[in-house]
Design a protein around this motif. Structure first.
Motif, mmCIF file in Angstrom:
data_model
loop_
_atom_site.group_PDB
_atom_site.id
_atom_site.type_symbol
_atom_site.label_atom_id
_atom_site.label_comp_id
_atom_site.label_asym_id
_atom_site.label_seq_id
_atom_site.Cartn_x
_atom_site.Cartn_y
_atom_site.Cartn_z
ATOM 1 N N LEU A 1 -72.394 45.587 42.291
ATOM 2 C CA LEU A 1 -71.038 44.641 42.103
ATOM 3 C C LEU A 1 -71.447 43.480 42.342
ATOM 4 C CD1 LEU A 1 -68.830 47.020 44.720
ATOM 5 C CD2 LEU A 1 -68.751 46.854 42.181
ATOM 6 N N GLU B 1 -73.431 48.233 46.110
ATOM 7 C CA GLU B 1 -73.337 47.297 46.609
ATOM 8 C C GLU B 1 -73.909 45.958 45.558
ATOM 9 O OE1 GLU B 1 -70.921 45.888 48.630
ATOM 10 O OE2 GLU B 1 -70.226 47.903 49.030
ATOM 11 N N GLY C 1 -64.647 46.263 44.610
ATOM 12 C CA GLY C 1 -65.171 46.878 45.558
ATOM 13 C C GLY C 1 -64.580 47.785 46.502
#
Length: 410
Positions: free
Chosen positions: A399, A396, A314
Motif C-alpha cells: 500500500l 502494508e 488500507g
C-alpha cells in the motif's frame, strides 16, 4: 466485453480502425431507428473504449448509451487482426449477433437480473436490438473515481458505501438465481491474464507490446519489466483457500463505473456488470483496489491526495479482513495482491497494445504515457509477493509503495 486475445501485432489483413468504428456507428443508428421508429435519433458523441464501440445517443428526449461488440473480443484484438481482415470480421459478425450467448445479450440479462434483485442499483436497459446493439439509460452524477480525487479523506467511507451495495450479490443464496448461461466469465481477472500470457502466443504478444504507443527509447526495458512481472505472477502458487460457498461477483468493479446520482451520501448506481460465479468476493475487492491505484497512476493527483486515497484503501482492506469467516487474513492478502497485480498488468498491456489510430479513454492514454512508472510499480509489488516477508507486513509495504505512483503531482 474484454475478451483479450493473444494478438500477434498488426497485420496487413487487420481491419482499418475507421471501418470498425464507422460500421458500429451505422449499426447503432439503424438499431435505434428500428426500436424507436417515430423518434429523432442523434449520435451525440463517441465514448472511447478498448472493449467495444460505445457512444452517447439522443433518442427523442431520452439520453442513452449505446454499445456494440465485435465477436465478443476487444477492439484492440480486433484491430490487431486477431479475427482476420474486414471481410472475415463482417461475415463472422453476422453469425455472432444471432447467438444467444453474445456478450451484450448476457449483459442485458444481467442488468435486468440486478434490476429485479434491487441491490445493487444499476442502469436500466432501454433496448436490445437483434443486430447486437444494447441501449442503456444514462446515469448522471459524480463517479466514485471523481469523488476519490475530490474527497480523498473520504476514501474509506466511499469504498464501504460502494461495497455494501454488493452484500446481496455476494450472499451465497443469490448465486442460484443467475443462470450459468447468463454469466460473463471472460471478464474475470485470472481468465483474462491467462488468455493474454499463456504459452507461445503470450510471448509473441509481449514481443510487440508498445510498438505503436512507446518510443524506441526505453521500450526494451519496459517490455523486459512486464515480462518479469508476468513470469512472477505465472509462478505464484498461493496456499489453498479455505473452501467457501459459491457467490456472485460484480466482475467489473471500477471506480468510473460507480455513479452517485444524488451525491455521495446516497446509494450509488452501477454500470457494466460482468457477473460470474466465484468462491468468494475477493476478485471484486482486488479489482476495486487495482483500479483505485491505476486511477492515481493516470491522474497523478500529487502528494496531498494519493497518500490519503491509499490510507482509505488500507482501511477498506482492514474492514474486509475483519469480517472474514473461515479464512485466514494472510490468505486474503496473498490472493487479493496477486489478483490486483494481474489486473494491473492486464490493463497496462491492453493500453500499450492498442494501435495508435484507436482512440483510448483519457485514463488509458494517461496510463500508456506513464507505462514505465506503472510497470515499475508492478515490478516492486510482485517482488514483494514472491518474497518471504510476513504477509501483513507485505500488505502494508504494498500500500505504501502504491501511494507513490500518484504522489508525483500533475
Amino acid at each position: 466485453m474484454t475478451l483479450e486475445g493473444s494478438s500477434l501485432g498488426t497485420t496487413p489483413a487487420a481491419p482499418a480502425i475507421r471501418e470498425v468504428l464507422s460500421f458500429a456507428r451505422s449499426e447503432i443508428r439503424t438499431a435505434a431507428a428500428g426500436l424507436w421508429p417515430t423518434a429523432t435519433v442523434e449520435v451525440v458523441a463517441h465514448v472511447p473504449s478498448v472493449t467495444g464501440y460505445v457512444c452517447r445517443v439522443r433518442v427523442g428526449d431520452r439520453d442513452l448509451y449505446a454499445k456494440y461488440s465485435y465477436l465478443g473480443i476487444s477492439l484492440v484484438s480486433l484491430s490487431r487482426g486477431a479475427r482476420g481482415g474486414w471481410p472475415c470480421v463482417r461475415q463472422a459478425q453476422r453469425a455472432y449477433t444471432a447467438r444467444q450467448d453474445a456478450v451484450l445479450v448476457r449483459e442485458a440479462a444481467q442488468l435486468r437480473f440486478l434490476g429485479a434483485l434491487g441491490r445493487p442499483r444499476v442502469c436500466a436497459v432501454a433496448g436490445l436490438h437483434p443486430s447486437g446493439v444494447l441501449f442503456t439509460e444514462r446515469v448522471a452524477g459524480p463517479t466514485l473515481a471523481s469523488l476519490l480525487l475530490d474527497r480523498p479523506q473520504d476514501t474509506a467511507v466511499l469504498m464501504e458505501s460502494t461495497w455494501s451495495e454488493l452484500d446481496r450479490l455476494h450472499h451465497p443464496q443469490t448465486v442460484r438465481r443467475l443462470t450459468p448461461a447468463d454469466a460473463i466469465g471472460e471478464r474475470g481477472i485470472t481468465s483474462t491474464f491467462r488468455r493474454k500470457f499463456d504459452g507461445v502466443g503470450g510471448s509473441l504478444y509481449l514481443d510487440r507490446l508498445g510498438d505503436e504507443r512507446c518510443s524506441m527509447d526505453g521500450r526494451a526495458e519496459l517490455v523486459g519489466t512486464v515480462r518479469q512481472v508476468v513470469a512472477r505472477l505465472c509462478g505464484v502458487r498461493g496456499p489453498a483457500r479455505v473452501p467457501g460457498r459459491p457467490v456472485l461477483v460484480h466482475g467489473d468493479l471500477k471506480p468510473e463505473h460507480v455513479f452517485f446520482p444524488q451525491g455521495p451520501a446516497h446509494r450509488p448506481v452501477f454500470i457494466d456488470p460482468g457477473l460470474r460465479q466465484a468462491t468468494g468476493p475477493e476478485a471484486d475487492a482486488a479489482k476495486l483496489i487495482s483500479r483505485c491505484v491505476l486511477l492515481l497512476a493516470a491522474t497523478a493527483p500529487g502528494p496531498l491526495v494519493a497518500p490519503l486515497v491509499m490510507q482509505g484503501v488500507g482501511a477498506f482492506a482492514e474492514q474486509r479482513m475483519s469480517v472474514l469467516t473461515g479464512q485466514d487474513p494472510h490468505l486474503w492478502v496473498r490472493e487479493v495482491l496477486a489478483l490486483w497485480l494481474m489486473d494491473t498488468v492486464n490493463v497496462l498491456t491492453t493500453c500499450l497494445s492498442a494501435p495508435s489510430a484507436l482512440p483510448l479513454p483519457a485514463h488509458g492514454e494517461a496510463l500508456a504515457r506513464r507505462a514505465a512508472a506503472v510497470a515499475a510499480l508492478a515490478d516492486r509489488l510482485s517482488a514483494h509477493l514472491v518474497s518471504p516477508t510476513n504477509d501483513m507486513a507485505l500488505w502494508e509495504r504494498s500500500l505504501d509503495t502504491a501511494a507513490g505512483i500518484g504522489g508525483v503531482g500533475r
